[in-house]
Design an enzyme around this catalytic site. Structure first.
Site, PDB file in Angstrom:
ATOM      1  N   ASN A   9     -21.992 -17.246   1.603  1.00 39.78           N
ATOM      2  CA  ASN A   9     -22.593 -18.519   1.999  1.00 39.78           C
ATOM      3  C   ASN A   9     -21.438 -19.466   2.286  1.00 39.78           C
ATOM      4  O   ASN A   9     -20.795 -19.967   1.370  1.00 39.78           O
ATOM      5  CB  ASN A   9     -23.472 -19.043   0.848  1.00 39.78           C
ATOM      6  N   TRP A  10     -21.171 -19.652   3.566  1.00 42.99           N
ATOM      7  CA  TRP A  10     -19.993 -20.436   3.959  1.00 42.99           C
ATOM      8  C   TRP A  10     -20.204 -21.931   3.732  1.00 42.99           C
ATOM      9  O   TRP A  10     -19.264 -22.703   3.787  1.00 42.99           O
ATOM     10  CB  TRP A  10     -19.635 -20.167   5.426  1.00 42.99           C
ATOM     11  N   LYS A  11     -21.448 -22.350   3.551  1.00 44.53           N
ATOM     12  CA  LYS A  11     -21.792 -23.774   3.371  1.00 44.53           C
ATOM     13  C   LYS A  11     -21.256 -24.593   4.561  1.00 44.53           C
ATOM     14  O   LYS A  11     -21.205 -24.071   5.668  1.00 44.53           O
ATOM     15  CB  LYS A  11     -21.265 -24.268   2.029  1.00 44.53           C
ATOM     16  N   GLU A  96     -28.441 -26.874  -3.169  1.00 49.89           N
ATOM     17  CA  GLU A  96     -27.859 -28.041  -2.491  1.00 49.89           C
ATOM     18  C   GLU A  96     -28.856 -28.650  -1.522  1.00 49.89           C
ATOM     19  O   GLU A  96     -28.898 -29.870  -1.328  1.00 49.89           O
ATOM     20  CB  GLU A  96     -26.556 -27.621  -1.782  1.00 49.89           C
ATOM     21  N   GLU A 166     -29.379 -18.449  -8.719  1.00 48.10           N
ATOM     22  CA  GLU A 166     -28.132 -19.205  -8.758  1.00 48.10           C
ATOM     23  C   GLU A 166     -28.261 -20.365  -9.735  1.00 48.10           C
ATOM     24  O   GLU A 166     -28.777 -21.433  -9.360  1.00 48.10           O
ATOM     25  CB  GLU A 166     -27.808 -19.756  -7.367  1.00 48.10           C
ATOM     26  N   GLY A 233     -20.273 -18.111  -2.614  1.00 50.25           N
ATOM     27  CA  GLY A 233     -19.884 -19.321  -1.898  1.00 50.25           C
ATOM     28  C   GLY A 233     -18.383 -19.358  -1.666  1.00 50.25           C
ATOM     29  O   GLY A 233     -17.869 -18.763  -0.719  1.00 50.25           O
ATOM     30  N   GLY A 234     -17.660 -20.040  -2.546  1.00 47.11           N
ATOM     31  CA  GLY A 234     -16.222 -20.275  -2.387  1.00 47.11           C
ATOM     32  C   GLY A 234     -15.420 -19.032  -2.019  1.00 47.11           C
ATOM     33  O   GLY A 234     -14.594 -19.073  -1.096  1.00 47.11           O
TER      34      GLY A 234
HETATM   35  P1  PGA Z   1     -20.062 -20.425  -5.400  1.00 40.85           P
HETATM   36  O1  PGA Z   1     -21.393 -20.771  -4.583  1.00 40.85           O
HETATM   37  O2  PGA Z   1     -19.838 -18.937  -5.280  1.00 40.85           O
HETATM   38  O3  PGA Z   1     -18.988 -21.237  -4.737  1.00 40.85           O
HETATM   39  O4  PGA Z   1     -20.299 -20.833  -6.827  1.00 40.85           O
HETATM   40  C1  PGA Z   1     -22.509 -19.905  -4.588  1.00 40.85           C
HETATM   41  C2  PGA Z   1     -23.626 -20.494  -3.748  1.00 40.85           C
HETATM   42  O5  PGA Z   1     -23.865 -21.704  -3.828  1.00 40.85           O
HETATM   43  O6  PGA Z   1     -24.292 -19.759  -2.994  1.00 40.85           O
END
Ligand code: PGA
Length: 250
Positions: A9-11, A96, A166, A233-234
């Site tokens: 998930n690149w956000k 989010e 999550e 994510g990160g």
């Molecule tokens: P994170 O994010 O791996 O940076 O904790 C996960 C996500 O929000 O999908």
């Protein structure tokens, strides 16, 4: 046997040119025949990234979509646009989006219906806050989120969905849930799906864990009985993502 899945998930990261570079760098490193590999990328990156990964095992997902077909919804992206661009998955109801864009279970349910209508696999997110965990209401809260998300979704549709557990307190914090905590909730989600849809759907639906997954903790988390991979994510923005995809070869 459920197939493992690792989705990035690149956000709100990566300009189109940065996205092309990252996808190109990762492409030769994420070929694991036992794992479905998905990059969920910002809307503006979808077309260029689909082009880069063509012919590889990587599938492309969106991070969100709107539940209407078309029309006067300035700024939104429709399911038809995603399908035409080559998208196979879409993240729905990420915490989010629930927090900053006030998406509730009703909106999330509409989006899941629409994605399924267009044969896009929804990655349905759920997860409790730290306060909810500390006050002991986690399992009840997740159950409510799952029932809301899957309202009027048929068993034939549900079996195609992916669920991502999550915990909000673990997202982007470096504070990963222990594998026992993650397994406990993912098992509760599967039990909940079994209650709604019966054993066949419960055994086949894939449930991912997300929240500070990295190359060091992925193997232990993915080894849990009810966890079928991760939403990352990160660490999906770095070459480290390849180590998570290859968690079983390390
Ligand atoms: P994170 O994010 O791996 O940076 O904790 C996960 C996500 O929000 O999908």
């Amino acid at each position: 046997m459920r197939r493992k899945m690792v989705a990035g998930n690149w956000k709100m990261n990566m300009t189109p040119s940065q996205a092309v570079k990252l996808a190109g760098d990762l492409m030769p490193l994420v070929d694991n025949e036992d794992v479905d590999v998905v990059f969920c990328v910002p809307a503006i990156d979808i077309v260029p990234v689909v082009n880069v990964v063509k012919g590889s095992n990587i599938l492309i997902g969106a991070e969100d979509m709107y539940y209407e077909e078309k029309g006067a919804y300035t700024g939104e992206v429709s399911p038809e646009m995603l399908v035409d661009a080559g998208v196979k998955y879409v993240i729905i109801g990420h915490s989010e989006r629930r927090e900053y864009f006030k998406e509730d279970d009703t909106i999330i349910n509409k989006k899941i219906h629409k994605a399924l209508q267009y044969n896009i696999v929804p990655i349905v997110c759920c997860g409790e806050s730290l306060e909810q965990r500390e006050t002991g209401v986690t399992l009840d809260f997740i159950k409510k989120q799952i029932s809301g998300a899957f309202k009027h979704i048929s068993p034939e549709q549900a079996i195609k969905c992916v669920i991502a557990y999550e915990p909000i307190w673990a997202i982007g914090t470096g504070r990963v849930a222990t594998s026992e905590q993650a397994q406990e909730v993912c098992k509760a989600i599967r039990d909940n799906i079994r209650n709604i849809y019966g054993p066949v759907v419960a055994e086949q639906i894939r449930i991912l864990y997300g929240g500070s997954v990295n190359a060091a903790n992925a193997a232990e988390i993915f080894a849990q009985d009810d966890i079928d991979g991760g939403l990352v994510g990160g660490a999906s923005l770095k070459l480290e993502f390849a180590k998570i995809v290859n968690y079983d070869r390390m």
